[in-house]
Design an enzyme around this catalytic site. Structure first.
Site, short mmCIF file in Angstrom:
data_model
loop_
_atom_site.label_atom_id
_atom_site.label_comp_id
_atom_site.label_asym_id
_atom_site.label_seq_id
_atom_site.Cartn_x
_atom_site.Cartn_y
_atom_site.Cartn_z
CB ALA A 11 39.71 32.56 53.95
CB ALA A 34 36.84 40.74 39.00
CG HIS A 50 44.89 37.42 42.67
ND1 HIS A 50 44.84 36.06 42.79
CD2 HIS A 50 44.30 38.24 43.39
CE1 HIS A 50 45.29 35.83 44.57
NE2 HIS A 50 45.21 36.92 45.01
NE ARG A 51 43.48 43.80 36.52
CZ ARG A 51 42.84 44.11 36.34
NH1 ARG A 51 42.99 44.84 34.65
NH2 ARG A 51 41.62 44.34 36.37
#
Length: 167
Positions: A11, A34, A50-51
């Protein structure tokens, strides 16, 4: 088979950033598959951020469960799948056949007609999970990562933002 690369790491290791940068070296439109779902406000905010960071070259296809079909139907210069461990969680929690899903994903990956970049968490480096579900997830994630790595042309392990070529 076209060029496929698996980006594997923990992560916040930088694997998604590196995979996106690699995809963006291909000219033209790009597809982002996604697997995450916005089930709470924090996740919705994360997805939106993020988009926006990806920019206008990217077309996003949400595929929390039917990733193999989305990969078969993907268009553009390259396809980025982020991430396999979220997809695995969706399969397991939804009661789907994980082995069949894994096999279908590898088949779709091998048959792809454009570069495919896949992101997955390496969960086998930590403690043994305390719960049966946690142990089952760790085991299935290991099987999934091994199957995808075996079929991929390249495998990168990412730690602290630094890639290490494994294959």
């Amino acid at each position: 088979m076209t060029d496929t690369t698996l980006f594997l790491g923990g992560a916040r290791s930088g694997k998604s950033r590196l995979a996106q940068a690699a995809a963006e070296t291909h000219p033209g439109p790009l597809t982002y598959l996604a697997t995450g779902e916005a089930e709470d406000d924090e996740m919705a905010e994360r997805i939106a951020r993020h988009r926006a960071d990806r920019g206008p070259r990217w077309r996003t296809v949400e595929c929390p469960v039917d990733l193999p079909a989305a990969l078969r139907e993907a268009s553009g210069a390259a396809v980025l799948v982020d991430c396999l461990t979220l997809w695995l969680s969706n399969l397991m929690l939804g009661g789907h056949d994980v082995g069949a899903g894994r096999a279908a994903l590898v088949t779709a990956m091998v048959a792809a007609t454009r570069p495919v970049l896949l992101v997955s968490n390496e969960v086998g480096l930590g403690l043994v999970p305390e719960t049966p579900l946690g142990r089952a997830f760790r085991d299935e994630a290991g099987r999934l990562n091994q199957a995808v790595a075996a079929a991929a042309d390249h495998v990168m392990f990412v730690a602290a933002g630094l890639p290490l070529r494994l294959k």
